[in-house]
Design a protein around this motif. Structure first.
Motif, mmCIF file in Angstrom:
data_model
loop_
_atom_site.group_PDB
_atom_site.id
_atom_site.type_symbol
_atom_site.label_atom_id
_atom_site.label_comp_id
_atom_site.label_asym_id
_atom_site.label_seq_id
_atom_site.Cartn_x
_atom_site.Cartn_y
_atom_site.Cartn_z
ATOM 1 N N SER A 210 0.859 -1.251 0.023
ATOM 2 C CA SER A 210 -0.106 -0.146 0.047
ATOM 3 C C SER A 210 0.702 1.422 -0.148
ATOM 4 O O SER A 210 2.103 1.325 0.574
ATOM 5 C CB SER A 210 -0.886 0.070 1.136
ATOM 6 O OG SER A 210 -1.727 1.160 1.257
ATOM 7 N N ASN A 211 0.364 2.205 -0.729
ATOM 8 C CA ASN A 211 1.085 3.702 -0.777
ATOM 9 C C ASN A 211 0.567 4.469 0.737
ATOM 10 O O ASN A 211 1.304 5.515 0.550
ATOM 11 C CB ASN A 211 1.042 4.321 -1.965
ATOM 12 C CG ASN A 211 1.601 3.548 -3.136
ATOM 13 O OD1 ASN A 211 0.926 3.297 -4.131
ATOM 14 N ND2 ASN A 211 2.820 3.254 -2.814
ATOM 15 N N HIS A 212 -0.279 4.025 1.337
ATOM 16 C CA HIS A 212 -0.951 4.570 2.488
ATOM 17 C C HIS A 212 0.047 4.944 3.422
ATOM 18 O O HIS A 212 1.010 3.890 3.839
ATOM 19 C CB HIS A 212 -1.927 3.925 3.092
ATOM 20 C CG HIS A 212 -3.141 4.176 2.174
ATOM 21 N ND1 HIS A 212 -3.799 5.215 1.869
ATOM 22 C CD2 HIS A 212 -3.785 3.526 1.382
ATOM 23 C CE1 HIS A 212 -4.780 5.297 1.207
ATOM 24 N NE2 HIS A 212 -4.831 4.165 0.720
ATOM 25 N N SER A 213 0.202 5.744 4.199
ATOM 26 C CA SER A 213 1.205 5.972 5.196
ATOM 27 C C SER A 213 1.108 4.970 6.499
ATOM 28 O O SER A 213 -0.094 4.396 6.565
ATOM 29 C CB SER A 213 1.319 7.274 5.980
ATOM 30 O OG SER A 213 0.209 7.400 6.663
ATOM 31 N N ALA A 214 2.161 4.344 7.193
ATOM 32 C CA ALA A 214 1.794 3.525 8.006
ATOM 33 C C ALA A 214 0.897 3.860 9.273
ATOM 34 O O ALA A 214 -0.120 3.076 9.436
ATOM 35 C CB ALA A 214 3.125 3.063 8.645
ATOM 36 N N ALA B 140 -4.347 2.956 11.645
ATOM 37 C CA ALA B 140 -5.671 3.489 12.015
ATOM 38 C C ALA B 140 -6.755 3.105 11.247
ATOM 39 O O ALA B 140 -7.831 2.866 11.819
ATOM 40 C CB ALA B 140 -5.419 4.981 11.756
ATOM 41 N N ARG B 141 -6.653 2.873 9.960
ATOM 42 C CA ARG B 141 -7.750 2.208 8.995
ATOM 43 C C ARG B 141 -8.040 0.892 9.529
ATOM 44 O O ARG B 141 -9.359 0.380 9.557
ATOM 45 C CB ARG B 141 -7.469 2.351 7.477
ATOM 46 C CG ARG B 141 -7.384 3.983 7.186
ATOM 47 C CD ARG B 141 -7.965 3.816 5.776
ATOM 48 N NE ARG B 141 -7.574 5.193 5.124
ATOM 49 C CZ ARG B 141 -7.843 5.605 3.898
ATOM 50 N NH1 ARG B 141 -8.566 4.643 3.233
ATOM 51 N NH2 ARG B 141 -7.180 6.658 3.242
ATOM 52 N N ILE B 142 -6.942 0.189 9.665
ATOM 53 C CA ILE B 142 -7.230 -1.352 9.835
ATOM 54 C C ILE B 142 -8.124 -1.373 11.280
ATOM 55 O O ILE B 142 -8.874 -2.072 11.495
ATOM 56 C CB ILE B 142 -5.916 -2.128 10.180
ATOM 57 C CG1 ILE B 142 -5.088 -2.194 8.523
ATOM 58 C CG2 ILE B 142 -6.331 -3.291 10.512
ATOM 59 C CD1 ILE B 142 -3.772 -2.913 8.708
ATOM 60 N N ILE C 180 -11.647 -0.419 10.691
ATOM 61 C CA ILE C 180 -12.721 -1.319 9.914
ATOM 62 C C ILE C 180 -12.765 -2.796 10.869
ATOM 63 O O ILE C 180 -13.753 -3.017 10.953
ATOM 64 C CB ILE C 180 -11.623 -1.957 8.639
ATOM 65 C CG1 ILE C 180 -11.689 -0.701 7.638
ATOM 66 C CG2 ILE C 180 -12.600 -3.134 8.037
ATOM 67 C CD1 ILE C 180 -10.917 -1.035 6.595
ATOM 68 N N ALA C 181 -11.579 -3.131 11.546
ATOM 69 C CA ALA C 181 -11.945 -4.001 12.491
ATOM 70 C C ALA C 181 -12.864 -3.747 13.589
ATOM 71 O O ALA C 181 -13.864 -4.647 13.980
ATOM 72 C CB ALA C 181 -10.546 -4.582 13.105
ATOM 73 N N THR C 182 -12.916 -2.782 14.105
ATOM 74 C CA THR C 182 -13.780 -2.187 15.266
ATOM 75 C C THR C 182 -15.146 -2.239 14.464
ATOM 76 O O THR C 182 -16.237 -2.655 15.204
ATOM 77 C CB THR C 182 -13.219 -0.848 15.679
ATOM 78 O OG1 THR C 182 -11.999 -0.787 16.028
ATOM 79 C CG2 THR C 182 -14.078 -0.448 17.028
ATOM 80 N N GLU C 183 -15.194 -1.651 13.634
ATOM 81 C CA GLU C 183 -16.476 -1.732 12.927
ATOM 82 C C GLU C 183 -17.366 -3.194 12.572
ATOM 83 O O GLU C 183 -18.437 -3.390 12.948
ATOM 84 C CB GLU C 183 -16.454 -1.171 11.480
ATOM 85 C CG GLU C 183 -17.154 0.310 11.322
ATOM 86 C CD GLU C 183 -16.784 0.839 9.725
ATOM 87 O OE1 GLU C 183 -16.150 1.977 9.784
ATOM 88 O OE2 GLU C 183 -17.093 0.095 8.725
ATOM 89 N N SER D 159 -8.813 -5.138 1.787
ATOM 90 C CA SER D 159 -8.175 -4.946 0.556
ATOM 91 C C SER D 159 -8.997 -3.906 -0.192
ATOM 92 O O SER D 159 -8.305 -3.027 -0.826
ATOM 93 C CB SER D 159 -8.158 -6.359 -0.192
ATOM 94 O OG SER D 159 -7.708 -7.345 0.277
ATOM 95 N N LYS D 160 -10.066 -4.040 -0.212
ATOM 96 C CA LYS D 160 -10.904 -2.780 -1.037
ATOM 97 C C LYS D 160 -10.754 -1.364 -0.377
ATOM 98 O O LYS D 160 -10.521 -0.403 -1.170
ATOM 99 C CB LYS D 160 -12.456 -3.193 -0.691
ATOM 100 C CG LYS D 160 -13.289 -3.017 -2.109
ATOM 101 C CD LYS D 160 -14.918 -3.632 -1.793
ATOM 102 C CE LYS D 160 -15.408 -3.073 -0.805
ATOM 103 N NZ LYS D 160 -17.047 -2.983 -0.719
ATOM 104 N N ASP D 161 -10.885 -1.030 0.920
ATOM 105 C CA ASP D 161 -10.886 0.000 1.345
ATOM 106 C C ASP D 161 -9.288 0.555 1.225
ATOM 107 O O ASP D 161 -8.879 2.012 1.497
ATOM 108 C CB ASP D 161 -11.197 0.135 2.902
ATOM 109 C CG ASP D 161 -12.699 -0.245 2.824
ATOM 110 O OD1 ASP D 161 -13.379 -0.021 3.971
ATOM 111 O OD2 ASP D 161 -13.309 -0.382 1.836
ATOM 112 N N LEU D 162 -8.260 -0.319 1.603
ATOM 113 C CA LEU D 162 -6.940 0.382 1.826
ATOM 114 C C LEU D 162 -6.231 0.263 0.403
ATOM 115 O O LEU D 162 -4.828 0.546 0.104
ATOM 116 C CB LEU D 162 -6.120 -0.609 2.721
ATOM 117 C CG LEU D 162 -6.593 -0.436 3.955
ATOM 118 C CD1 LEU D 162 -5.889 -1.472 4.824
ATOM 119 C CD2 LEU D 162 -6.389 0.955 4.470
ATOM 120 N N GLY D 163 -7.093 -0.205 -0.723
ATOM 121 C CA GLY D 163 -6.448 -0.284 -1.957
ATOM 122 C C GLY D 163 -6.615 0.698 -3.016
ATOM 123 O O GLY D 163 -6.675 0.304 -3.890
ATOM 124 N N VAL D 164 -6.268 1.960 -2.738
ATOM 125 C CA VAL D 164 -6.646 2.883 -3.545
ATOM 126 C C VAL D 164 -5.258 3.029 -4.361
ATOM 127 O O VAL D 164 -4.454 3.416 -3.891
ATOM 128 C CB VAL D 164 -6.832 4.260 -2.977
ATOM 129 C CG1 VAL D 164 -6.988 5.344 -4.166
ATOM 130 C CG2 VAL D 164 -8.233 4.140 -2.216
#
Lengths: 182, 209
Positions: free
Chosen positions: A84-88, A93-95, A98-101, A164-169
């Motif tokens: 992923s190109n997203h910052s660590a 944070a996103r994981i 998503i997991a909490t959700e 995969s879907k959410d972090l995969g931009v």
């Protein structure tokens, strides 16, 4: 001892030791590990991921994973990696979000994240525990490794698909999200 | 307890194997069940050949892989091209959670020292990195690969001779214990809670009880 365990104070943030996750303890000495990584680059904050060592990356190979002897399912059913190109910080944070959700209880330890969903008194159904870790390959490229510690394969697949879907931009070089399995 | 003499091969005594390893006799017997299923999958001769090894681990992946080959070679301690039960138990013993860090470190070193020169050379590491990237369908430019190698060797290659010897490896592992993650199979902690359909079932029983 039982008295202490029953006390509310103890129960707060308490999660019973999960035997299967001993694999973390056998090799992972948090203090020493984070200290050595800190020494390597003093500018990095304790929360930031480590720059990857070639052997760490190599060790992710599914061909070095002998759990296939003991598991019926294919490796891809219990371990995925994606870039992923997203910052660590963003990734973690996103994981976590998503997991909490999805109803998971999330714990963070250094660069590792453990998410567990358990329905007490209910055998198997919907229970899942996963561990995720973010590695930095370069300042703009990260690898997330997600492993199933135990539990329901369907829920695991759901979680992986969502992540995969959410972090995969895809960003810039077209690296973006590449689903990795072997 | 099953019969330990197959049609073709004599297997080592489980009591003997238990005494040499971290496994109890029951655990060795459980491993024998595993061994039997693997060793009979292609040729029923009481030995595990390369194809059976790969089938057991990677199911549908039968193509050659440098890591799989190397692990097979290390399991095949007597260099016979096949793994017998004793080899199997002794090799798995190193993956036991209770096996010594030293044994695990040594095994990992031999694993990565693909050509067995006693050194992990930079080009070997590059080869392994590339293999990992292929497997994972990750694309990294050569500059990034070289940067990773640079950083790794800066960290590991203390005498700067372009290769990592066993002492340097031990040093690296001591500072980065997670590099030995691959050398432990938590499943072996309680080997008798059978396979294949196993761990999380027994765990949930504990929780529900």
């Amino acid at each position: 001892m039982a008295g202490i365990k029953n006390d509310e104070w103890f129960k707060q943030d308490y999660s019973p030791a999960v035997p299967d996750d001993d694999e973390e303890d056998t090799y992972f000495d948090d203090e020493a590990f984070s200290m050595s990584e800190m020494a390597y680059d003093g500018n990095k904050s304790p929360e930031s991921p480590t720059l990857i060592n070639a052997f760490q990356l190599i060790g992710m190979s599914s061909y070095l994973d002998l759990s296939g002897f003991f598991e019926k399912e294919d490796v891809s059913e219990r371990k995925i990696r994606f870039t992923s190109n997203h910052s660590a910080k963003d990734l973690v944070a996103r994981i976590q979000d998503i997991a909490t959700e999805m109803g998971f209880r999330v714990q963070m330890k250094n660069r590792r994240l453990k998410a567990t969903r358990e329905h007490r008194g209910q055998k198997c159904v919907g229970n899942l525990s996963i561990a995720a870790e973010v590695f930095e390959i370069s300042p703009s490229l990260y690898v997330v490794e997600l492993r199933k510690s135990y539990g329901d394969s369907t829920v695991y697949r759901q979680l992986c698909t969502k992540l995969s879907k959410d972090l995969g931009v895809p960003m810039g070089q077209g690296q973006g999200l590449i689903s990795i399995e072997a | 307890m099953g019969c330990f003499h197959s049609k073709v091969t004599r297997h080592e005594d489980p009591i003997e194997l238990a005494s040499q390893t971290a496994f109890t006799v029951s655990e060795v017997e459980a491993l024998f069940e595993l061994f039997k299923s693997i060793s009979s999958s292609v040729i029923d001769d009481g030995l595990i050949n390369k194809e059976e090894f790969q089938l057991a681990l990677f199911m549908n992946k039968k193509k050659e892989n440098i890591f799989a080959n190397r692990i097979f070679d290390l399991f095949d301690a007597k260099k016979k091209g096949v793994i017998d039960f004793g080899d199997f138990v002794r090799a798995l013993n190193i993956f036991h959670p209770n096996a010594s860090q030293e044994d695990k470190t040594d095994f990992a070193f031999k694993l990565y020292d693909m050509d067995g020169t006693g050194f992990i050379e930079r080009n070997e590491v590059k080869l392994m990195l590339i293999a990992l990237l292929c497997e994972s369908e990750m694309k990294l430019g050569d500059e990034i690969i070289e940067a990773i190698l640079d950083k790794t060797f800066l960290d590991a290659d203390i005498n700067q001779d372009g290769k990592i010897d066993i002492l340097e490896w031990q040093n690296l592992v001591a500072r980065n214990p997670s590099l030995l993650k691959i050398m432990t199979l938590p499943y072996l902690r309680d080997t008798t809670t059978a396979f294949p359909s196993f761990v999380f079932n027994s765990k949930v029983d504990e929780v529900a009880a």
